[in-house]
Design a protein around this motif. Sequence first.
Motif, mmCIF file in Angstrom:
data_model
loop_
_atom_site.group_PDB
_atom_site.id
_atom_site.type_symbol
_atom_site.label_atom_id
_atom_site.label_comp_id
_atom_site.label_asym_id
_atom_site.label_seq_id
_atom_site.Cartn_x
_atom_site.Cartn_y
_atom_site.Cartn_z
ATOM 1 N N UNK A 1 9.067 -24.792 -14.156
ATOM 2 C CA UNK A 1 8.573 -23.412 -14.203
ATOM 3 C C UNK A 1 7.159 -23.324 -13.629
ATOM 4 N N UNK A 2 6.341 -24.331 -13.908
ATOM 5 C CA UNK A 2 4.985 -24.341 -13.346
ATOM 6 C C UNK A 2 5.028 -24.508 -11.828
ATOM 7 N N UNK A 3 5.916 -25.375 -11.350
ATOM 8 C CA UNK A 3 6.061 -25.554 -9.898
ATOM 9 C C UNK A 3 6.552 -24.268 -9.253
ATOM 10 N N UNK A 4 7.495 -23.624 -9.898
ATOM 11 C CA UNK A 4 8.063 -22.392 -9.345
ATOM 12 C C UNK A 4 7.041 -21.265 -9.330
ATOM 13 N N UNK A 5 6.153 -21.222 -10.323
ATOM 14 C CA UNK A 5 5.129 -20.172 -10.334
ATOM 15 C C UNK A 5 4.129 -20.336 -9.196
ATOM 16 N N UNK A 6 3.907 -21.576 -8.733
ATOM 17 C CA UNK A 6 3.017 -21.791 -7.589
ATOM 18 C C UNK A 6 3.734 -21.886 -6.272
ATOM 19 N N UNK B 1 7.999 -34.441 -5.384
ATOM 20 C CA UNK B 1 7.839 -33.231 -6.189
ATOM 21 C C UNK B 1 9.177 -32.755 -6.730
ATOM 22 N N UNK B 2 10.200 -32.782 -5.904
ATOM 23 C CA UNK B 2 11.537 -32.368 -6.345
ATOM 24 C C UNK B 2 12.062 -33.291 -7.439
ATOM 25 N N UNK B 3 11.894 -34.590 -7.242
ATOM 26 C CA UNK B 3 12.444 -35.563 -8.199
ATOM 27 C C UNK B 3 11.843 -35.387 -9.581
ATOM 28 N N UNK B 4 10.550 -35.174 -9.666
ATOM 29 C CA UNK B 4 9.887 -35.072 -10.971
ATOM 30 C C UNK B 4 10.055 -33.698 -11.607
ATOM 31 N N UNK B 5 10.003 -32.649 -10.803
ATOM 32 C CA UNK B 5 10.119 -31.304 -11.382
ATOM 33 C C UNK B 5 11.545 -30.987 -11.810
ATOM 34 N N UNK B 6 12.538 -31.641 -11.221
ATOM 35 C CA UNK B 6 13.937 -31.394 -11.570
ATOM 36 C C UNK B 6 14.477 -32.418 -12.557
ATOM 37 N N UNK B 7 13.597 -33.172 -13.199
ATOM 38 C CA UNK B 7 14.045 -34.122 -14.210
ATOM 39 C C UNK B 7 14.650 -33.398 -15.412
ATOM 40 N N UNK B 8 15.528 -34.078 -16.093
ATOM 41 C CA UNK B 8 16.137 -33.500 -17.289
ATOM 42 C C UNK B 8 15.058 -33.268 -18.345
ATOM 43 N N UNK C 1 -1.186 -27.239 -19.258
ATOM 44 C CA UNK C 1 -1.534 -28.652 -19.063
ATOM 45 C C UNK C 1 -0.918 -29.220 -17.777
ATOM 46 N N UNK C 2 0.318 -28.832 -17.454
ATOM 47 C CA UNK C 2 1.008 -29.433 -16.310
ATOM 48 C C UNK C 2 0.858 -28.622 -15.027
ATOM 49 N N UNK C 3 0.365 -27.374 -15.126
ATOM 50 C CA UNK C 3 0.312 -26.527 -13.932
ATOM 51 C C UNK C 3 -0.644 -27.089 -12.884
ATOM 52 N N UNK C 4 -1.793 -27.611 -13.333
ATOM 53 C CA UNK C 4 -2.785 -28.106 -12.378
ATOM 54 C C UNK C 4 -2.252 -29.295 -11.579
ATOM 55 N N UNK C 5 -1.493 -30.165 -12.240
ATOM 56 C CA UNK C 5 -0.905 -31.293 -11.509
ATOM 57 C C UNK C 5 0.069 -30.794 -10.448
ATOM 58 N N UNK C 6 0.836 -29.757 -10.800
ATOM 59 C CA UNK C 6 1.792 -29.196 -9.844
ATOM 60 C C UNK C 6 1.071 -28.541 -8.669
ATOM 61 N N UNK C 7 0.005 -27.796 -8.946
ATOM 62 C CA UNK C 7 -0.740 -27.127 -7.867
ATOM 63 C C UNK C 7 -1.355 -28.151 -6.928
ATOM 64 N N UNK C 8 -1.929 -29.208 -7.499
ATOM 65 C CA UNK C 8 -2.532 -30.251 -6.665
ATOM 66 C C UNK C 8 -1.492 -30.909 -5.767
ATOM 67 N N UNK C 9 -0.326 -31.234 -6.319
ATOM 68 C CA UNK C 9 0.679 -31.926 -5.520
ATOM 69 C C UNK C 9 1.289 -30.990 -4.482
ATOM 70 N N UNK C 10 1.436 -29.717 -4.798
ATOM 71 C CA UNK C 10 1.930 -28.777 -3.799
ATOM 72 C C UNK C 10 0.951 -28.643 -2.637
ATOM 73 N N UNK C 11 -0.344 -28.680 -2.952
ATOM 74 C CA UNK C 11 -1.335 -28.641 -1.868
ATOM 75 C C UNK C 11 -1.220 -29.878 -0.986
ATOM 76 N N UNK C 12 -0.925 -31.028 -1.582
ATOM 77 C CA UNK C 12 -0.731 -32.241 -0.786
ATOM 78 C C UNK C 12 0.544 -32.165 0.047
ATOM 79 N N UNK C 13 1.578 -31.521 -0.500
ATOM 80 C CA UNK C 13 2.835 -31.398 0.243
ATOM 81 C C UNK C 13 2.661 -30.581 1.519
#
Length: 891
Positions: A596-601, A582-589, A560-572
Amino acid sequence: ALKTAGRAARNRAAVYYEWDKSSEDRSSKRQRENEDELAKMRAAKAARGLGFGIHLPVNLTEACELVMANLTHLPEERPEPTPLVEGVPQRKEPVSLEFIVDAIMSGGASLSVDDSRWYERDGSTAWKVKEDADTGRFSFHLPDKNIEEGTDTGIFQEQCDMAAADAFDRLLAKGRNPRIGAMGELLAARLAWTLGRGEGCGVRPRGELAQAQMLSMQVAARNKASSAAPEEGAESESSVPKNDDDVLMKYPLVAPCLALELVRGNAPVVASSSDMTSSVALPTKSRNAQNETSLANRILYESFARNSARGEQVDEEDHGDTSETKDIYSNCLDFYLSSISHISSSANEKPLDPEARKLATTVVSTLPQRMSLMPWITTSSLHIVSSLCNLDAAAQGSAAEGAAPSRTTPATGSASSLTDSATLHASKVASEKRAYVSLVTLREAAFQRSQLETRRSAVECAVAISSGRLVTGATNTVQENALKLVMNVLYKKSTELADMVVVCAKQELERAADYAVEHYSSIQEANKATIDNQTPEEKVAAADNPLLPTSEEEKTVMTRVRRSAVLFQALCVRRTELMKHLMTNSCRAKADVLFKAVKSGMPQFARAAAKTYGAAEIALQVAQMASESERSFLLAILDNLSPAMAHQLPAADLTAACLQIYRTKPSSDPRYIVPVVSAMPRDDLVKLLPEFVRAPDQILRAALTRMSERLGRVSLLFREPPGPADVVVGMTPCEQVVYLHRLDFAEADILQKRYLRAIETCLEDTRAYPDQVVQAALDTMSLQFVDETITGKKEPLPLAFMRTTILTCSRHKSLHRWIRTALLKRLVEGKIYTDRRQWEGWMRCANMLARSMSEGAAQEDTASIVTIKEIIKNLPQEQLDNFRKRYPGTV
């Protein structure tokens, strides 16, 4: 000429004719009988002026000509009256020219007798109308009818509604005539809004419109069910139209008129390109193609005009569905698009039904053209268009058809199965094409509409589809097309659209982070249960692939969350300053699954960013943005910026950037330089070795692995530089063991316990440090101890040398013979007994290897055991006595 003419030409000729036949050609009695019957049939049809088949005239002139031409075929005498039949009413109207013309013009409908339709038979003569002089109200009465008193007015209203319904149905039928279609559809659209009289009464659909009403009722029921049971994870913005029942009840002809042309079906409009990046040119309209004069568009234009007429002007600042007047247009548009979505969903649910698939393809293919003709596009309508990308129904329908038992015989079962599989595949392809058309519609709305809110809503829908939030059943192909639409089309079109994409992508990433945090507890419980049931082999495989989901719960959330991560990484990659978000949201508690989804992409993102800006520039920029809580993101991107191919070393500027980050960051985490240690000189690595030893075992293993990852061919060698100016890069496993032993832990302020543990960590990893590597390391250290010519001076044995030798004896039995015959003898030659601690270790190791015969040593090791005993006996007398005192009975 009539032999080759069409049916219409023969009917216009209105003559009695018969094919010429010769009597000699009749070869049999049966043929003569058949031809005689055919001649009689033709004569009867010609007598009625109908030719071969029924072809009614289309206007009064043709009807009169047909009647006059057939007057000669009427019998000279009036036929006998039909005998009375019980239950069958007798006709009182005389057969006249007017009667014949009505029968022909109505297609025989005037010949039917229906007592409930007095207006068709008697018209206004059936009623008596009275006006009250005081109130001015009218009253209606049916003379000579057995009707309950006081119900005349209601019956009159009912008859008027029935007459209006029949007239409306005839108007729709005439509207299909291309010569009067535009006027007929305009009148029908006006009447559809005029004839609605409120709930419980009014004109009801009849004829062809009644069939369209079935579709409208199915859509209404589907919308109610979707509103009552929304899908899990659905947002507050629903794709189900709201308050459409008001339109259905107040204006009962509106919804069926909107669905009528969908039931009829239109000629498909196919995009000229299969690539989302190219523009789609709509082809020219066919005879039945959607256009601005179609009935549905006329209905929508009327609803939009009603909004404006009531003073509720639709503008850019206020177009929401808050006022009742605006709901008229928005509900009509939503219901119209919901009908299209319903047809597509029905085709997805029945993949083996070719008619449903054909109708869905025909209707959906014209969607961009339909939407381009709308005076206004609302947010809810775009959500409905986006629902065409939801292919859950297609997947469920394919699964149901695949699980259904075969109804074919064994001989034909295989061919039928292949046919069904091909049909299912064709249905899947067709559903994905319909989803593609919905994406084209969103693109056209974002490009062609002038209203800012409409463009923003179109971009939001496209981003939501690409992130997998708006439609949960989109296939990978659909989501890939949506991602291409967002990144390669909308983002590149203009700065305004690019800013909209960024804002929507930020919102989707924040939603994904919230979703991950919300499911954190359930993921932890599911992972714990899965790990408890894993076998040792499965645990090892999971450790080798840490980015794979552990449980099904984690897999679902991660998808569910991987696609959002892939889209935002493409924008980055386009805007590097977005990496902070991207760092602030993916490193949230508790957002571990998102990280993990961000790291896989991350590999694809790092390669694209390094190719665009340079690896060193990206590393320094991320390091400047990252805080201490976001260190894991920085480490992940540094790890992926280093080239993964074995023949490539990290660039010098990347190595310098990592060293700069290591020195400037307050934490001085050695993991910052782990990705580039393979490209660093060995002398520098020796200086940094204490930093890796202080770190936990996991970091130490990672650093040692990176040092030797491109030196597999020389892993058993301790390399010496060819010349004084030459530099040795990296560190082989053999060199790692040697330099770990030679580490001055006291000077480096490292505890002896940690120093010994670091060496033991290497020995435990038998895959990276097999027998040959340990043997080469011990051999190198022992030779440096004995031979001064190797290093220019006699190197003392490291403190942990004999401890490592003893551990090797217990873990690597294949090295026993070499240790007995070569290593221990060499150490005696180097006078190891002069060092008390090393001598204690030597005696313990020699005793262990000398006593191994009694414990079942192999036959080939017997000679080596005899050799070690001889070495012990040949020790100097003082050392021999010491050995016998410590280990009596060995020699």
